[in-house]
Design an enzyme around this catalytic site. Structure first.
Site, PDB file in Angstrom:
ATOM      1  N   ASN A  10      11.155  16.830  21.014  1.00 54.20           N
ATOM      2  CA  ASN A  10      12.100  17.787  20.424  1.00 54.20           C
ATOM      3  C   ASN A  10      11.428  19.160  20.415  1.00 54.20           C
ATOM      4  OD1 ASN A  10      13.865  19.264  18.886  1.00 54.20           O
ATOM      5  ND2 ASN A  10      13.552  18.099  16.990  1.00 54.20           N
ATOM      6  N   TRP A  11      11.866  20.016  21.319  1.00 50.91           N
ATOM      7  CA  TRP A  11      11.220  21.339  21.450  1.00 50.91           C
ATOM      8  C   TRP A  11      11.671  22.298  20.352  1.00 50.91           C
ATOM      9  CZ3 TRP A  11      11.577  22.537  27.479  1.00 50.91           C
ATOM     10  CH2 TRP A  11      10.879  21.535  28.167  1.00 50.91           C
ATOM     11  N   LYS A  12      12.660  21.904  19.581  1.00 51.78           N
ATOM     12  CA  LYS A  12      13.195  22.756  18.500  1.00 51.78           C
ATOM     13  C   LYS A  12      13.525  24.151  19.046  1.00 51.78           C
ATOM     14  CE  LYS A  12      10.851  19.858  15.166  1.00 51.78           C
ATOM     15  NZ  LYS A  12      10.183  19.721  13.870  1.00 51.78           N
ATOM     16  N   HIS A  96      19.021  15.877  12.253  1.00 55.84           N
ATOM     17  CA  HIS A  96      17.605  16.198  12.053  1.00 55.84           C
ATOM     18  C   HIS A  96      17.437  16.835  10.675  1.00 55.84           C
ATOM     19  CE1 HIS A  96      13.681  18.066  12.438  1.00 55.84           C
ATOM     20  NE2 HIS A  96      13.456  17.227  13.433  1.00 55.84           N
ATOM     21  N   GLU A  98      15.828  19.271   9.669  1.00 55.43           N
ATOM     22  CA  GLU A  98      15.940  20.737   9.641  1.00 55.43           C
ATOM     23  C   GLU A  98      17.409  21.155   9.620  1.00 55.43           C
ATOM     24  OE1 GLU A  98      13.310  21.353  12.963  1.00 55.43           O
ATOM     25  OE2 GLU A  98      11.647  20.693  11.694  1.00 55.43           O
ATOM     26  N   GLU A 168      12.186   9.972  10.323  1.00 54.15           N
ATOM     27  CA  GLU A 168      11.311  11.138  10.226  1.00 54.15           C
ATOM     28  C   GLU A 168      11.190  11.563   8.765  1.00 54.15           C
ATOM     29  OE1 GLU A 168      11.061  13.442  14.185  1.00 54.15           O
ATOM     30  OE2 GLU A 168      12.699  14.280  13.019  1.00 54.15           O
ATOM     31  N   GLY A 174       5.746  18.551  10.818  1.00 53.21           N
ATOM     32  CA  GLY A 174       5.047  19.825  10.962  1.00 53.21           C
ATOM     33  C   GLY A 174       3.932  20.035   9.949  1.00 53.21           C
ATOM     34  N   SER A 214       4.604  14.654  12.740  1.00 51.59           N
ATOM     35  CA  SER A 214       3.187  14.911  13.060  1.00 51.59           C
ATOM     36  C   SER A 214       2.593  13.838  13.965  1.00 51.59           C
ATOM     37  CB  SER A 214       2.362  15.068  11.777  1.00 51.59           C
ATOM     38  OG  SER A 214       2.782  16.217  11.071  1.00 51.59           O
ATOM     39  N   GLY A 235       7.551  16.455  17.786  1.00 55.91           N
ATOM     40  CA  GLY A 235       7.850  17.879  17.666  1.00 55.91           C
ATOM     41  C   GLY A 235       6.745  18.705  18.306  1.00 55.91           C
ATOM     42  N   GLY A 236       5.852  19.214  17.476  1.00 59.12           N
ATOM     43  CA  GLY A 236       4.807  20.139  17.939  1.00 59.12           C
ATOM     44  C   GLY A 236       4.054  19.670  19.180  1.00 59.12           C
TER      45      GLY A 236
HETATM   46  P1  13P Z   1       6.332  17.428  14.364  1.00 59.65           P
HETATM   47  O1  13P Z   1       5.903  16.417  15.376  1.00 59.65           O
HETATM   48  O2  13P Z   1       6.000  18.843  14.730  1.00 59.65           O
HETATM   49  O3  13P Z   1       5.865  17.054  12.968  1.00 59.65           O
HETATM   50  O4  13P Z   1       7.940  17.398  14.306  1.00 59.65           O
HETATM   51  C1  13P Z   1       8.581  16.187  14.186  1.00 59.65           C
HETATM   52  C2  13P Z   1      10.027  16.388  14.401  1.00 59.65           C
HETATM   53  O5  13P Z   1      10.703  16.987  13.572  1.00 59.65           O
HETATM   54  C3  13P Z   1      10.623  15.890  15.650  1.00 59.65           C
HETATM   55  O6  13P Z   1      12.000  15.921  15.610  1.00 59.65           O
END
Ligand code: 13P
Length: 259
Positions: A10-12, A96, A98, A168, A174, A214, A235-236
């Site tokens: 997920n590149w957000k 998600h 967020e 998640e 994050g 994470s 994510g990251g």
């Molecule tokens: P991180 O891997 O950066 O913690 O993000 C997880 C995430 O929200 C994937 O959708």
């Protein structure tokens, strides 16, 4: 029952179109191709979906949208409809944390989006998870029960087969604080029992349940080795080709060791 492991990046809200093309090409170069051992899914921002789809043609890597609106078209300024992404995407990430936390997305909205995705040939990847406060108050089970039950309301068995769920926990996203394999397994096991209650045991056995929060190559191997953890939503680490590819490799190793 063996389920094909799935690793999704997920590149957000990261990467311009040229940056997306560069990252997609680097991932393509190191990915296992059509090995059939792991499904690799990238979720770039909407603006990059089409160019990245072209860059990944015949690579075996598939795309997902980070969100969709539930209407097919109309006066909904700023929204993106399922019909607009269905040509390039196999999946749509829905709910998600967020989206829930920063943009006020409710359980009801998540359910509407799940139905809209299915109606347009997209497989819903539904994200659920408890916040830090809820975790510390011992409410994880209550929260997951509410979120999963609402997300799958009204689905029939055939639709249930299209589903992917991502666990998640908000406190792990994050933060560098990933869930222990035991916590990931307990929550993913609960999610599978909830799916069994809603959709039937055999459907629940075939749904992939991912862990996200994470995720690194080191942590993901032991998380994905758990019986109810079928992959990772990253994510990251998905923004760095080598880090993401290491997690993809860990998924195939975890699968092999679980057999
Ligand atoms: P991180 O891997 O950066 O913690 O993000 C997880 C995430 O929200 C994937 O959708």
């Amino acid at each position: 029952m063996s389920r094909l492991p799935l690793v999704a990046g997920n590149w957000k809200m990261n990467k311009t179109v040229p940056e997306s093309l560069e990252l997609a090409a680097a991932i393509r170069a190191g990915a296992p191709g059509q090995s059939g051992e792991v499904e690799v899914v990238l979720l770039p921002p909407f603006t990059s979906l089409w160019p990245v789809a072209e860059r990944l043609e015949d690579s075996g890597i598939v795309l997902g949208a980070q969100d969709i609106y539930w209407e097919a078209a109309g006066a909904y300024t700023g929204e993106v409809s399922p019909t607009m992404v269905a040509g390039w995407c196999r999946y749509a990430l829905i709910g998600h944390s967020e989206r829930r936390r920063l943009f006020g997305e409710t359980d009801e909205a998540v359910n509407r989006k799940v139905h809209a995705a299915l109606a347009h040939g997209l497989r819903p990847m539904v994200a659920v998870g408890e916040s830090l406060e809820e975790n510390e108050a011992g409410e994880t089970e209550t929260v997951l029960t509410r979120q999963v039950t609402a997300a799958v309301a009204g689905l029939d068995e055939e639709q249930g087969l299209e589903l992917v769920v991502a666990y998640e926990p908000v406190w792990a996203i994050g933060t560098g604080r990933t869930a222990t394999p035991e916590h990931a397994e307990a929550s993913c096991g609960l999610i599978r029992r909830l799916l069994a209650g809603a959709l039937g045991a055999s459907i629940a056995q075939s749904v992939r349940i991912l862990y996200g929060g994470s995720v690194t190559a080191e942590s993901s191997a032991s998380q994905m080795a758990q019986p109810n953890v079928d992959g990772a939503l990253v994510g990251g680490a998905s923004l760095v080709a080598e880090d993401f590819l290491a997690i993809v490799r860990a998924a195939t190793t975890a699968e092999a060791s679980a057999i």
